[in-house]
Design a protein around this motif. Sequence first.
Motif, PDB file in Angstrom:
ATOM      1  N   MET A   1       0.854  -1.187   0.000  1.00 52.95           N
ATOM      2  CA  MET A   1       0.000   0.000   0.000  1.00 52.95           C
ATOM      3  C   MET A   1       0.890   1.237   0.000  1.00 52.95           C
ATOM      4  O   MET A   1       1.873   1.312   0.721  1.00 52.95           O
ATOM      5  CB  MET A   1      -0.923  -0.013   1.226  1.00 52.95           C
ATOM      6  CG  MET A   1      -1.859   1.171   1.260  1.00 52.95           C
ATOM      7  SD  MET A   1      -2.914   1.270   2.728  1.00 52.95           S
ATOM      8  CE  MET A   1      -3.994  -0.096   2.460  1.00 52.95           C
ATOM      9  N   ASN A   2       0.536   2.186  -0.808  1.00 52.81           N
ATOM     10  CA  ASN A   2       1.251   3.457  -0.911  1.00 52.81           C
ATOM     11  C   ASN A   2       1.080   4.264   0.384  1.00 52.81           C
ATOM     12  O   ASN A   2      -0.010   4.336   0.937  1.00 52.81           O
ATOM     13  CB  ASN A   2       0.692   4.219  -2.105  1.00 52.81           C
ATOM     14  CG  ASN A   2       1.460   5.472  -2.435  1.00 52.81           C
ATOM     15  OD1 ASN A   2       2.386   5.860  -1.730  1.00 52.81           O
ATOM     16  ND2 ASN A   2       1.072   6.099  -3.516  1.00 52.81           N
ATOM     17  N   ALA A   3       2.163   4.881   0.838  1.00 57.05           N
ATOM     18  CA  ALA A   3       2.124   5.625   2.110  1.00 57.05           C
ATOM     19  C   ALA A   3       1.427   6.976   1.983  1.00 57.05           C
ATOM     20  O   ALA A   3       0.916   7.495   2.978  1.00 57.05           O
ATOM     21  CB  ALA A   3       3.540   5.819   2.639  1.00 57.05           C
ATOM     22  N   VAL A   4       1.384   7.550   0.797  1.00 61.51           N
ATOM     23  CA  VAL A   4       0.831   8.898   0.636  1.00 61.51           C
ATOM     24  C   VAL A   4      -0.630   8.987   1.066  1.00 61.51           C
ATOM     25  O   VAL A   4      -0.999   9.895   1.823  1.00 61.51           O
ATOM     26  CB  VAL A   4       1.033   9.413  -0.810  1.00 61.51           C
ATOM     27  CG1 VAL A   4       0.304  10.729  -1.033  1.00 61.51           C
ATOM     28  CG2 VAL A   4       2.516   9.567  -1.107  1.00 61.51           C
ATOM     29  N   PRO A   5      -1.509   8.066   0.635  1.00 59.58           N
ATOM     30  CA  PRO A   5      -2.906   8.180   1.093  1.00 59.58           C
ATOM     31  C   PRO A   5      -3.047   8.049   2.604  1.00 59.58           C
ATOM     32  O   PRO A   5      -3.881   8.729   3.212  1.00 59.58           O
ATOM     33  CB  PRO A   5      -3.641   7.052   0.380  1.00 59.58           C
ATOM     34  CG  PRO A   5      -2.711   6.443  -0.569  1.00 59.58           C
ATOM     35  CD  PRO A   5      -1.350   6.993  -0.335  1.00 59.58           C
TER      36      PRO A   5
END
Length: 117
Positions: A1-5
């Motif tokens: 999972m991408n950390a930005v969201p």
Amino acid sequence: MNAVPIILIFAAGLNSCIGNILLKWSRASLPANAGLADTFLSLGFVGGLVFYGINVVLFAKALDSMEVSVAYPILAGSGFAMLMIASRCIFGEPIHLHKWIGVALVLVGVIFLTRGG
């Protein structure tokens, strides 16, 4: 999972927490005979609305790449935890055992939601 969201969601939760603190502060500082202008145009009330608006923008951006059924519980849970601690520090509100248990249950629920297939 991408950390930005996830970062956007926690930032949205922080803005929600600040908005709630400002709204509480605006209510606590009102005189008994406050009129509509004093009630809804106070610095605390308007500031609370601004922080809620920022919350919505950050959360909407996070939803570009996350499922709402995962994102919202993270937002709500992080907001609850931050608000519980902030209200203790700022207003001296007590943190009883049932509040800690409630936040722990929300955290467990968020973990289950994010681990789902």
